[in-house]
Design a protein around this motif. Structure first.
Motif, PDB file in Angstrom:
ATOM      1  N   SER A 173       0.850  -1.192   0.000  1.00  0.00           N
ATOM      2  CA  SER A 173       0.000   0.000   0.000  1.00  0.00           C
ATOM      3  C   SER A 173       0.889   1.247   0.000  1.00  0.00           C
ATOM      4  O   SER A 173       2.010   1.225   0.514  1.00  0.00           O
ATOM      5  CB  SER A 173      -0.949   0.002   1.190  1.00  0.00           C
ATOM      6  N   GLN A 174       0.356   2.302  -0.593  1.00  0.00           N
ATOM      7  CA  GLN A 174       1.151   3.523  -0.737  1.00  0.00           C
ATOM      8  C   GLN A 174       1.426   4.159   0.617  1.00  0.00           C
ATOM      9  O   GLN A 174       0.611   4.096   1.522  1.00  0.00           O
ATOM     10  CB  GLN A 174       0.412   4.517  -1.633  1.00  0.00           C
ATOM     11  N   LYS A 175       2.592   4.767   0.714  1.00  0.00           N
ATOM     12  CA  LYS A 175       2.982   5.467   1.955  1.00  0.00           C
ATOM     13  C   LYS A 175       2.914   6.973   1.694  1.00  0.00           C
ATOM     14  O   LYS A 175       2.902   7.412   0.558  1.00  0.00           O
ATOM     15  CB  LYS A 175       4.427   5.106   2.332  1.00  0.00           C
ATOM     16  N   GLU A 176       2.896   7.731   2.780  1.00  0.00           N
ATOM     17  CA  GLU A 176       2.922   9.195   2.620  1.00  0.00           C
ATOM     18  C   GLU A 176       4.367   9.697   2.635  1.00  0.00           C
ATOM     19  O   GLU A 176       4.701  10.649   3.330  1.00  0.00           O
ATOM     20  CB  GLU A 176       2.099   9.852   3.746  1.00  0.00           C
ATOM     21  N   GLY A 177       5.238   9.008   1.918  1.00  0.00           N
ATOM     22  CA  GLY A 177       6.655   9.371   1.929  1.00  0.00           C
ATOM     23  C   GLY A 177       7.003  10.381   0.848  1.00  0.00           C
ATOM     24  O   GLY A 177       6.135  10.878   0.127  1.00  0.00           O
ATOM     25  N   GLY A 230       8.687  -4.322  -1.001  1.00  0.00           N
ATOM     26  CA  GLY A 230       8.874  -3.042  -0.314  1.00  0.00           C
ATOM     27  C   GLY A 230      10.323  -2.725   0.039  1.00  0.00           C
ATOM     28  O   GLY A 230      10.588  -1.950   0.959  1.00  0.00           O
ATOM     29  N   TYR A 307       2.357   6.631  -7.892  1.00  0.00           N
ATOM     30  CA  TYR A 307       2.458   5.825  -6.666  1.00  0.00           C
ATOM     31  C   TYR A 307       3.439   6.501  -5.725  1.00  0.00           C
ATOM     32  O   TYR A 307       4.477   6.999  -6.156  1.00  0.00           O
ATOM     33  CB  TYR A 307       2.968   4.427  -7.063  1.00  0.00           C
ATOM     34  N   ARG A 308       3.102   6.502  -4.423  1.00  0.00           N
ATOM     35  CA  ARG A 308       3.998   7.131  -3.434  1.00  0.00           C
ATOM     36  C   ARG A 308       4.676   6.092  -2.568  1.00  0.00           C
ATOM     37  O   ARG A 308       4.063   5.118  -2.136  1.00  0.00           O
ATOM     38  CB  ARG A 308       3.195   8.064  -2.518  1.00  0.00           C
ATOM     39  N   PHE A 309       5.971   6.315  -2.293  1.00  0.00           N
ATOM     40  CA  PHE A 309       6.699   5.430  -1.374  1.00  0.00           C
ATOM     41  C   PHE A 309       6.729   6.059   0.015  1.00  0.00           C
ATOM     42  O   PHE A 309       7.063   7.232   0.155  1.00  0.00           O
ATOM     43  CB  PHE A 309       8.154   5.252  -1.843  1.00  0.00           C
TER      44      PHE A 309
END
Length: 309
Positions: A173-177, A230, A307-309
């Motif tokens: 799942s995408q992270k708010e990185g 990941g 997509y966010r890491f």
């Protein structure tokens, strides 16, 4: 009438390699979609879509004798006569599966005994669907793997282990990185067939085949494993190597105006670029550990977040 929505797709990893049986990873991209529609008043653009569907209908007539799939073509014909068209926001010639979404929508509406996403999607069912979609999409590309429509139809990530080994997969799942996968708009329309022909000609060269089997496939497979597990640090190392291999060996597929910024990403480690689909135009796929910084560096270009890491 308004049919269900079918989404664009992004082949994150595996372009060209999947033709030669390396791994691939395709994900749905929900920012763009298409659906079959009918309305009383149709614009010139919609009329053109209706005419294109007419040609596709003629093509499906020629597939009547195949054993894989049959369609309710009388129903399709009647809908065409009532002005049906494909209403799509998916850009054509951009490597994000515009014809795939169209093929998925036609299969969904008119195929007899269709395989649905609600079933237990065994490997055999996935392969059968891929075979059907390959047959259908060949109308648009001369030769199609069937992967784009498969991804659009199922709307789930697909892991390609080899030609005969596919599986539905989950992605982290995408992270708010700060890191991201993004699309860079070349603002050039690409065509799949000429690019694939260049690739097939290159495959006659033993050195190119060796590079593909050793370097390209190795880094592609490593990127997929890192992404699915990941392992972000390792992923960026492998994406950098892949970006170098593509730059050195797939130059004709990279539009000339982008050679400099492609190399700049590798040299600076600020971002890495790779092909999105067959190349030659359309989107270029980018990976960065700092999307805000990359947006500043590439401020003269149109970027879209995937997509966010």
């Amino acid at each position: 009438m308004k049919g269900p929505l079918f989404y664009a797709k992004i082949l994150l990893f595996g372009e060209y390699g999947i033709i030669k049986d390396s791994k691939g990873l395709a994900i749905p991209y929900n920012s763009y979609q298409g659906a079959l529609k009918k309305s009383d008043e149709i614009s010139d653009l919609e009329k053109k879509s209706n005419e294109n569907l007419e040609k596709f209908y003629e093509y499906l007539l020629t597939l009547e004798s195949n054993k894989l799939v049959s369609f309710r073509l009388t129903e399709f014909r009647a809908d065409l006569d009532e002005g049906m068209y494909f209403d799509s926001s998916i850009p054509q010639g951009y490597g994000v599966g515009s014809s795939g979404a169209l093929v998925a929508s036609i299969y969904d509406k008119y195929a007899n005994d269709k395989i649905t996403v609600l079933e237990n999607l065994t490997r055999d069912k996935l392969l059968k669907l891929k075979g059907i979609f390959s047959l259908m999409e060949s109308f648009f590309h001369g030769k199609s793997s069937g992967l784009d429509p498969l991804n659009s139809y199922l709307s789930i990530p697909i892991l390609i282990n080899s030609k005969d080994n596919l599986e539905a997969t989950g992605i982290p799942s995408q992270k708010e990185g700060k890191g991201a996968v993004f699309l860079l708009d070349s603002e050039i329309i690409g065509e799949t067939e000429p690019m694939v022909n260049i690739f097939m000609n290159k495959m006659k060269n033993e050195g190119f085949r060796k590079m593909l089997n050793e370097d390209f496939v190795k880094h592609t497979d490593a990127c997929i494993d890192d992404f699915l597990h990941g392992n972000i640090k390792s992923l960026f190392g492998n994406v950098k190597e892949l970006s170098k291999v593509v730059f050195d060996n797939f130059k004709p597929m990279i539009p000339q105006p982008f050679h400099k910024i492609w190399q700049k990403g590798i040299d600076s480690n600020d971002y890495y670029l790779k092909l999105c689909g067959s190349g030659g135009g359309g989107y270029i796929l980018g990976f960065t550990e700092d999307f805000a910084k990359t947006k500043r560096i590439l401020k003269d270009y149109k970027l879209e977040l995937v997509y966010r890491f």
